[in-house]
Write a protein that holds these residues in place. Sequence first.
Motif, mmCIF file in Angstrom:
data_model
loop_
_atom_site.group_PDB
_atom_site.id
_atom_site.type_symbol
_atom_site.label_atom_id
_atom_site.label_comp_id
_atom_site.label_asym_id
_atom_site.label_seq_id
_atom_site.Cartn_x
_atom_site.Cartn_y
_atom_site.Cartn_z
ATOM 1 N N GLN A 169 0.816 -1.208 0.000
ATOM 2 C CA GLN A 169 0.000 0.000 0.000
ATOM 3 C C GLN A 169 0.852 1.261 0.000
ATOM 4 O OE1 GLN A 169 -3.258 -0.024 -0.575
ATOM 5 N NE2 GLN A 169 -2.943 -2.232 -0.747
ATOM 6 N N VAL A 170 1.947 1.223 0.743
ATOM 7 C CA VAL A 170 2.850 2.376 0.765
ATOM 8 C C VAL A 170 3.468 2.553 -0.624
ATOM 9 C CG1 VAL A 170 4.985 3.325 1.717
ATOM 10 C CG2 VAL A 170 3.347 2.171 3.233
ATOM 11 N N VAL A 171 3.859 1.443 -1.235
ATOM 12 C CA VAL A 171 4.434 1.489 -2.581
ATOM 13 C C VAL A 171 3.438 2.113 -3.554
ATOM 14 C CG1 VAL A 171 5.224 0.102 -4.533
ATOM 15 C CG2 VAL A 171 5.991 -0.448 -2.217
ATOM 16 N N LYS A 172 2.177 1.710 -3.463
ATOM 17 C CA LYS A 172 1.131 2.254 -4.338
ATOM 18 C C LYS A 172 1.043 3.761 -4.185
ATOM 19 C CE LYS A 172 -2.161 -1.575 -4.890
ATOM 20 N NZ LYS A 172 -3.528 -2.049 -4.570
ATOM 21 N N MET A 173 1.025 4.228 -2.938
ATOM 22 C CA MET A 173 0.926 5.665 -2.697
ATOM 23 C C MET A 173 2.107 6.425 -3.289
ATOM 24 S SD MET A 173 -0.632 6.196 1.141
ATOM 25 C CE MET A 173 0.289 4.936 2.001
ATOM 26 N N LEU A 174 3.291 5.859 -3.138
ATOM 27 C CA LEU A 174 4.490 6.509 -3.658
ATOM 28 C C LEU A 174 4.495 6.526 -5.184
ATOM 29 C CD1 LEU A 174 7.105 4.967 -1.189
ATOM 30 C CD2 LEU A 174 6.185 7.285 -1.148
ATOM 31 N N LEU A 175 4.044 5.427 -5.781
ATOM 32 C CA LEU A 175 4.003 5.365 -7.245
ATOM 33 C C LEU A 175 2.973 6.331 -7.817
ATOM 34 C CD1 LEU A 175 4.362 1.515 -7.875
ATOM 35 C CD2 LEU A 175 6.095 3.287 -8.204
ATOM 36 N N ILE A 176 1.851 6.499 -7.119
ATOM 37 C CA ILE A 176 0.831 7.462 -7.536
ATOM 38 C C ILE A 176 1.420 8.878 -7.546
ATOM 39 C CG2 ILE A 176 -1.312 8.608 -6.804
ATOM 40 C CD1 ILE A 176 -2.270 5.798 -5.875
ATOM 41 N N LYS A 177 2.341 9.096 -6.622
ATOM 42 C CA LYS A 177 3.001 10.405 -6.532
ATOM 43 C C LYS A 177 4.245 10.485 -7.416
ATOM 44 C CE LYS A 177 0.429 12.675 -3.547
ATOM 45 N NZ LYS A 177 -0.131 14.009 -3.834
ATOM 46 N N ASP A 178 4.317 9.556 -8.364
ATOM 47 C CA ASP A 178 5.404 9.554 -9.348
ATOM 48 C C ASP A 178 6.786 9.288 -8.769
ATOM 49 O OD1 ASP A 178 3.669 10.072 -11.514
ATOM 50 O OD2 ASP A 178 3.648 12.197 -11.005
ATOM 51 N N ALA A 179 6.851 8.353 -7.854
ATOM 52 C CA ALA A 179 8.166 7.945 -7.355
ATOM 53 C C ALA A 179 8.959 7.365 -8.522
ATOM 54 C CB ALA A 179 8.013 6.896 -6.257
ATOM 55 N N ASP A 180 10.221 7.702 -8.595
ATOM 56 C CA ASP A 180 11.088 7.238 -9.674
ATOM 57 C C ASP A 180 11.469 5.782 -9.424
ATOM 58 O OD1 ASP A 180 12.957 6.760 -11.594
ATOM 59 O OD2 ASP A 180 14.284 8.410 -11.050
ATOM 60 N N VAL A 181 10.897 4.871 -10.221
ATOM 61 C CA VAL A 181 11.149 3.446 -9.999
ATOM 62 C C VAL A 181 12.583 3.055 -10.343
ATOM 63 C CG1 VAL A 181 8.764 2.733 -10.332
ATOM 64 C CG2 VAL A 181 10.287 2.845 -12.301
ATOM 65 N N ASN A 182 13.276 3.913 -11.069
ATOM 66 C CA ASN A 182 14.633 3.575 -11.483
ATOM 67 C C ASN A 182 15.716 4.415 -10.801
ATOM 68 O OD1 ASN A 182 14.006 1.475 -13.384
ATOM 69 N ND2 ASN A 182 13.169 3.060 -14.713
ATOM 70 N N ALA A 183 15.318 5.127 -9.750
ATOM 71 C CA ALA A 183 16.302 5.937 -9.034
ATOM 72 C C ALA A 183 17.398 5.049 -8.471
ATOM 73 C CB ALA A 183 15.622 6.706 -7.901
ATOM 74 N N GLN A 184 18.630 5.481 -8.638
ATOM 75 C CA GLN A 184 19.779 4.707 -8.176
ATOM 76 C C GLN A 184 20.295 5.209 -6.840
ATOM 77 O OE1 GLN A 184 21.441 1.946 -9.924
ATOM 78 N NE2 GLN A 184 19.371 2.052 -10.749
ATOM 79 N N GLY A 185 20.899 4.278 -6.096
ATOM 80 C CA GLY A 185 21.506 4.642 -4.826
ATOM 81 C C GLY A 185 21.076 3.730 -3.704
ATOM 82 N N GLY A 186 21.717 3.878 -2.558
ATOM 83 C CA GLY A 186 21.361 3.099 -1.385
ATOM 84 C C GLY A 186 21.914 1.685 -1.410
ATOM 85 N N TYR A 187 21.659 0.965 -0.352
ATOM 86 C CA TYR A 187 22.202 -0.389 -0.194
ATOM 87 C C TYR A 187 21.789 -1.303 -1.337
ATOM 88 C CZ TYR A 187 23.368 -4.848 1.958
ATOM 89 O OH TYR A 187 23.900 -6.081 2.216
#
Length: 339
Positions: free
Chosen positions: A96-114
Motif C-alpha cells: 500500500q505504501v508502494v502504491k501511494m508513492l508510485l501514484i506520486k510519481d516515485a522514480d522506480v529507477n532511481a539509483q543509490g542506497g544499499y
Amino acid sequence: MLLIKDADVNAQGGYYGNALQAASSRGYEQVVKMLLIKDADVNAQGGYYGNALQAASYGGYEQVVKMLLIKDADVNAQGRVYSNALQAALYKGYKQVVKMLLIKDADVNAQGGYYSNALQAASHGGHEQVVKMLLIKDADVNAQGRYYSNALQAALDKGYNANINAQGRYYSNALQAALGRGYKQVVKMLLIKDADVNAQGRYYSNALQAALHRGYKQAALDKGYKQVVKMLLINSANINAQGGHYGNALQAASYRGHEQVVKMLLINGANINAQGGHYGNALQAASHGGHEQVVKMLLIKDANVNAQGGYYGNALQAASDGGHEHLADTLLKAGADQC
C-alpha cells in the motif's frame, strides 16, 4: 508540552536527524500531526533514514506516509541507507505504501542506497506482487546495482526478476541466483524470458551447478530440484560445462547425494570421469559425502576408481577422510589402489 514551550521542531541532530523523522519512524500519527501543524519541514534531510518519508515508508506506516505526502513530501528525495522512500518501502514489501508513492510519481529507477534501486530491494525481499507493480511502471530490469549487481540477482537471492543474463558477484547472474536459492517459479519466469542457461559465472560456474548445489535432503530434491534440472536440460543447458567450485554438474549432484539427478545427468550424457573442481571428479565428491548409492551408480557406469586429482587426491582418500568405512570397502572391492 515541548511545543508549548516553543521547541524548535526543525532542530537538526541525533540519530533521526529531526523530530519529524523520529516520530515518522515509529508511526506516531498524532505526534506527526502536531509537528506538521507547527510547520515541521517535511523534506528536512539528515538522520539515519535521510528524511521523514523514508522513515515512515520503511516502517510501513500508511497513515503517516499519507500525511507527509499531503504536505508535499518529496517522494524522490535521496537518503542514506535506502536511497529513497520507494526503496525503503520495498525492502519489506509494503504494498500500500508502494502504491501511494508510485501514484506520486516515485522514480522506480532511481539509483543509490544499499540495494541500488527499487527493483533490487523488492526482489531481495521476494515480494512478487510489488515486483509486478514496479515492472508495470517500467522498472529497468537491467539496471546495475551494488551488492547484488542487478535487480534479478537480488530478486533471486530472495525470489524474483531482472537483467536475466547480467553478470554480477557471488551468483554471477539472475538465473544462478534463483537456482542457488531453489526458487522454482522464478526459474520458470527467467527461462520464459530467455535467460542464458549456459552463462558462465563464478562460484557455481553455470545454472546447472547452482541448481544442484541446493537440496540437502533427497525428499526435497525429488519434489523440486529434479524438476528444475529437467527445465534446464530442456532449455539446452550444457551438461558437461566446466568451471566453478564443483567443476561440473555431475560433481555438484554427486557431492550432494542427489541420486535421481545423478541418474538424469548420466542418461543425458554427463561425462562420468570429467576432471575439475574441488573434488576432482564426481566419484571423489560422492565418496567424501558418504553417498553410497551414488558411488555405486558411478562405479556401475565405469567411473575411474583410481582417478587422481582434486583436494583428496582420489576417491578412496576422500571416503577415508570422511570416515566412511563402508564406502572405502566398496571402493577397494572395485579396485581402488591402496598405495
